[in-house]
Design a protein around this motif. Structure first.
Motif, short mmCIF file in Angstrom:
data_model
loop_
_atom_site.label_atom_id
_atom_site.label_comp_id
_atom_site.label_asym_id
_atom_site.label_seq_id
_atom_site.Cartn_x
_atom_site.Cartn_y
_atom_site.Cartn_z
N TYR A 24 0.84 -1.19 0.16
CA TYR A 24 -0.03 0.08 -0.13
C TYR A 24 0.80 1.15 0.08
O TYR A 24 0.34 2.48 -0.09
N THR A 25 2.27 1.28 0.29
CA THR A 25 2.76 2.35 0.57
C THR A 25 3.63 2.71 -0.80
O THR A 25 4.52 3.78 -0.74
N ASN A 26 3.76 2.09 -1.88
CA ASN A 26 4.35 2.54 -3.08
C ASN A 26 4.14 4.11 -3.14
O ASN A 26 5.14 4.81 -3.57
N THR A 27 2.87 4.46 -3.27
CA THR A 27 2.60 5.96 -3.46
C THR A 27 3.05 6.83 -2.36
O THR A 27 3.31 8.21 -2.56
N ALA A 28 3.45 6.54 -1.46
CA ALA A 28 4.18 7.31 -0.35
C ALA A 28 5.51 7.82 -0.77
O ALA A 28 6.12 8.96 -0.54
N TYR A 29 6.33 6.90 -1.58
CA TYR A 29 7.60 7.18 -1.88
C TYR A 29 7.67 7.36 -3.33
O TYR A 29 8.56 8.08 -3.78
N VAL A 30 6.89 6.63 -4.24
CA VAL A 30 7.02 6.78 -5.66
C VAL A 30 5.76 7.38 -6.12
O VAL A 30 4.76 6.84 -6.56
N ASN A 31 6.01 8.67 -6.35
CA ASN A 31 4.74 9.47 -6.78
C ASN A 31 5.12 10.74 -7.50
O ASN A 31 6.46 11.01 -7.62
N LEU A 32 4.49 11.54 -8.28
CA LEU A 32 4.74 12.58 -9.01
C LEU A 32 5.45 13.58 -8.05
O LEU A 32 6.44 14.36 -8.49
N ILE A 33 5.36 13.81 -6.89
CA ILE A 33 6.06 14.66 -5.82
C ILE A 33 7.46 14.44 -5.85
O ILE A 33 8.28 15.37 -6.10
N THR A 34 7.67 13.14 -5.47
CA THR A 34 9.18 12.90 -5.37
C THR A 34 9.88 12.76 -6.63
O THR A 34 10.94 13.20 -6.79
N TYR A 35 9.00 12.69 -7.85
CA TYR A 35 9.50 12.75 -9.30
C TYR A 35 10.09 13.99 -9.55
O TYR A 35 11.14 14.32 -9.91
N THR A 36 9.13 14.97 -9.04
CA THR A 36 9.49 16.42 -9.23
C THR A 36 10.86 16.91 -8.63
O THR A 36 11.68 17.68 -8.95
N ILE A 37 10.72 16.32 -7.24
CA ILE A 37 11.90 16.59 -6.17
C ILE A 37 13.37 16.18 -6.82
O ILE A 37 14.26 17.06 -6.99
N GLY A 38 13.25 14.97 -7.43
CA GLY A 38 14.34 14.60 -8.19
C GLY A 38 14.76 15.36 -9.23
O GLY A 38 15.95 15.61 -9.52
#
Length: 165
Positions: A133-147
């Motif tokens: 259930y936690t993929n989206t906590a770490y792998v999401n558009l927000i973290t994509y943008t941060i990188g």
């Protein structure tokens, strides 16, 4: 300017193709991540989104490298003309801070909806912070943008270092 675009057309096309491919992989990770049910239990079906994470990671790594390279070229050309472009850098740093705040809040929201790790009735009970259930906590558009922002800032730093040497 037209000569610059022609000179870097391969990089621009690669950025477009890898950007679309990595964003598509990111959407597939989100699509195949199980949604938690309040006070529910693990589905026991494993994590189908993990298959797309294995596709996303190399695409995203190459994407970040190309973004850093494009940023290095963009800022490097400006620095050789005496343009610091500090306004862009300040804006990127502010966006990075905002995105980090949003990412923290989003992850907290996901983990809060799953319950406490010490509550035996919670969806999250017994796991160590990573489950289907936690993929989206770490792998999401927000973290994509941060990188992506970090890659752009790294390109600026390398261009600045090159100019000083």
């Amino acid at each position: 300017m037209n000569g610059t675009l022609q000179k870097h057309s391969g990089l621009i096309i690669s950025l477009l193709v890898l950007g679309m491919a990595s964003l598509t992989s990111l959407m597939l990770v989100d699509l195949f991540t199980f949604r938690p049910r309040p006070n529910g239990h693990f589905s026991g079906n494993g994590n189908p989104a993990l298959l797309f994470v294995f596709l996303l990671v190399p695409l995203y790594a190459v994407w970040l490298g190309l973004v850093g390279r494009a940023s290095y070229l963009f800022f490097g050309e400006g620095l050789t003309r005496g343009e610091e472009r500090l306004g862009i850098v300040v804006l990127l740093i502010l966006l990075l801070l905002l995105q980090a705040f949003i990412a923290y809040g989003y992850a907290h929201l996901i983990f809060h909806s799953l319950g406490s790790t010490s509550d035996p009735e919670a969806t999250f009970a017994g796991s160590r912070g990573m489950n289907q259930y936690t993929n989206t906590a770490y792998v999401n558009l927000i973290t994509y943008t941060i990188g992506t922002i970090i890659a752009i800032l790294a390109g600026y730093v390398f261009a600045l270092l090159r100019r000083r040497n």
